[in-house]
Design a protein around this motif. Structure first.
Motif, PDB file in Angstrom:
ATOM      1  N   GLU A 159       0.938  -1.367  -0.124  1.00  0.00           N
ATOM      2  CA  GLU A 159       0.077   0.042   0.095  1.00  0.00           C
ATOM      3  C   GLU A 159       0.733   1.341  -0.129  1.00  0.00           C
ATOM      4  OE1 GLU A 159      -3.645   1.969   2.621  1.00  0.00           O
ATOM      5  OE2 GLU A 159      -2.949   0.379   2.951  1.00  0.00           O
ATOM      6  N   ASP A 212       2.350   1.468  -3.655  1.00  0.00           N
ATOM      7  CA  ASP A 212       1.062   1.845  -4.429  1.00  0.00           C
ATOM      8  C   ASP A 212       0.877   3.258  -4.376  1.00  0.00           C
ATOM      9  OD1 ASP A 212       1.328  -0.624  -5.498  1.00  0.00           O
ATOM     10  OD2 ASP A 212      -0.312  -1.441  -4.545  1.00  0.00           O
ATOM     11  N   GLY A 213       0.796   3.841  -3.150  1.00  0.00           N
ATOM     12  CA  GLY A 213       0.268   5.025  -2.856  1.00  0.00           C
ATOM     13  C   GLY A 213       1.411   6.213  -3.310  1.00  0.00           C
ATOM     14  N   ALA A 241       3.224   5.634  -5.729  1.00  0.00           N
ATOM     15  CA  ALA A 241       3.262   5.634  -7.208  1.00  0.00           C
ATOM     16  C   ALA A 241       2.206   6.350  -7.741  1.00  0.00           C
ATOM     17  CB  ALA A 241       3.422   4.272  -7.860  1.00  0.00           C
ATOM     18  N   SER A 242       0.965   6.214  -6.930  1.00  0.00           N
ATOM     19  CA  SER A 242      -0.197   7.027  -7.673  1.00  0.00           C
ATOM     20  C   SER A 242      -0.287   8.442  -7.276  1.00  0.00           C
ATOM     21  CB  SER A 242      -1.253   6.410  -7.118  1.00  0.00           C
ATOM     22  OG  SER A 242      -1.344   6.429  -5.838  1.00  0.00           O
ATOM     23  N   GLY A 243       0.429   8.842  -5.992  1.00  0.00           N
ATOM     24  CA  GLY A 243       0.371  10.174  -5.489  1.00  0.00           C
ATOM     25  C   GLY A 243      -0.661  10.198  -4.467  1.00  0.00           C
ATOM     26  N   GLU A 244      -1.460   9.266  -4.137  1.00  0.00           N
ATOM     27  CA  GLU A 244      -2.330   9.279  -3.100  1.00  0.00           C
ATOM     28  C   GLU A 244      -1.773   9.449  -1.894  1.00  0.00           C
ATOM     29  OE1 GLU A 244      -5.953   6.676  -1.555  1.00  0.00           O
ATOM     30  OE2 GLU A 244      -4.895   5.651  -2.809  1.00  0.00           O
ATOM     31  N   CYS A 265      10.799   4.064  -3.937  1.00  0.00           N
ATOM     32  CA  CYS A 265       9.814   5.172  -4.019  1.00  0.00           C
ATOM     33  C   CYS A 265      10.282   6.303  -3.463  1.00  0.00           C
ATOM     34  CB  CYS A 265       8.405   4.557  -3.773  1.00  0.00           C
ATOM     35  SG  CYS A 265       8.029   3.872  -2.307  1.00  0.00           S
TER      36      CYS A 265
END
Length: 368
Positions: free
Chosen positions: A292, A295-296, A298-301, A327
């Motif tokens: 998480e 992924d967060g 990478a997505s900018g979330e 990252c």
């Protein structure tokens, strides 16, 4: 009311005023110590007794002392802060007292009452109050280290019948000498800090010792620290070797790993969960996978990541590195990579601790 008393035996040759000023001008962290220490003894026959403030110096310990062979010990860490009017205050010492009792219970040590814990700290600070750095001298404080250990001399696996309790104090500057720049973390998959049913929720030296190999591995990969995952699946984030973690998402969720029994219940962590509500954030305690985080980022979330603890307060996290990848969270061109919310949380905590802001939660306790 404290049942222990701490009569003072003054140090016969305390540090000179010039030497103390020299130390306070550049204290570092955990390198210099005050003139005195608090001591008390527990025995199975007499309970807690023989409290005293004594000159700081080496402890006499038998080579067969149980702590050296079976690691039966726990400790705490808190700070004393000088306020503008010269008074000296501690941040949530009752929380440290309660956690020490929980830790002691897990390590089969006797518990010390909240009143005796706070009284021992107050007695030491009162005697060495001149070692508390002046208000307005930066992020300085007097770091306090209460600890207890099995001092009975015997070889055999059982709870010791004699325990020594001690509090020492060290003038402290900023924990990270390099200042507020984001740290980089190595994802440790070969090592775990603690396991299910173990001592991870207790503040004992073994947990810190078990984190050192992972930390060295991280340094070997160009990182500052290591982040440890759960020992069973190596999937869920737990904590660093000595700090809790928070992830801030762009929708205002401030998430920290839930307490599973293998994570230390940090006083700073608990305080941030309360401050988050004051700031209009949505604090969450739940299990967080390392995926998480990746992924967060990478997505900018995932907007910000930070670590927290008594010593370092709040420290931004930038890079996350693992075997075969990495990252980054945060913009290095803005605040040096430290997120605005991270800095705001840090400022709010420090302002309460140094008496620069209201204390709506009643967290501060006057010592002197």
């Amino acid at each position: 009311m404290s049942t222990l008393q701490f009569p003072v035996t003054a140090h016969p040759s305390p540090a000179t005023e010039d030497r103390r000023r020299e130390i306070l001008a550049n204290p570092g962290f955990g390198k210099q110590f005050t003139d005195h220490m608090a001591l008390a003894t527990w025995t199975a026959e007499a309970g807690w007794h023989d409290g005293k403030i004594a000159p700081y110096g080496p402890l006499s310990i038998d080579p067969a002392a149980a702590v050296l062979h079976y690691a039966q010990e726990v400790f705490e860490g808190l700070k004393a802060f000088r306020h503008e009017d010269g008074s000296v205050w501690a941040f949530r010492p009752e929380a440290n007292a309660r956690r020490m009792s929980r830790s002691a219970h897990r390590l089969a040590l006797p518990t010390l009452s909240e009143e005796d814990f706070i009284f021992s700290v107050r007695a030491l600070v009162a005697e060495d109050v001149e070692w508390v750095p002046d208000y307005g001298t930066g992020e300085t404080s007097l770091y306090l280290r209460p600890f207890m250990f099995a001092s009975e001399a015997f070889l055999g696996v059982r709870p010791a019948n004699e325990i020594t309790y001690c509090v020492i104090a060290s003038p402290a500057g900023a924990y990270f000498a390099g200042g507020m720049k984001p740290v980089s973390l190595w994802v440790s998959t070969d090592y775990a800090r603690a396991g299910s049913g173990g001592t991870g929720a207790a503040k004992c030296g073994g947990n810190y010792a078990s984190s050192l190999a992972g930390q060295l591995e991280g340094i070997g990969h160009g990182c500052d620290q290591a982040v440890f995952l759960d020992s069973e699946t190596h999937t869920y984030i737990e904590e660093l070797g000595g700090m809790n973690l928070f992830l801030l998402f762009s929708d205002g969720r401030l998430v920290t790993p839930e307490l599973t029994g293998s994570i230390l219940e940090g006083v700073t962590r608990d305080s941030i969960l309360e401050l988050a509500k004051d700031m209009g954030l949505q604090p969450e305690e739940r299990r967080i996978t390392i995926q998480e985080w990746k992924d967060g980022a990478a997505s900018g979330e995932l907007a910000e990541v930070f670590a927290c603890g008594t010593a370092a307060v709040v420290t931004p996290v930038g890079r996350l590195v693992w075997e075969g990848g990495e990252c980054t969270v945060g913009d290095p061109d803005v605040n040096g990579g430290a997120g605005a919310t991270t800095l705001d949380i840090r400022r709010r905590l420090l302002d309460i601790q140094y008496g620069r802001a209201e204390d709506p939660h009643g967290w501060m306790t006057r010592l002197v």
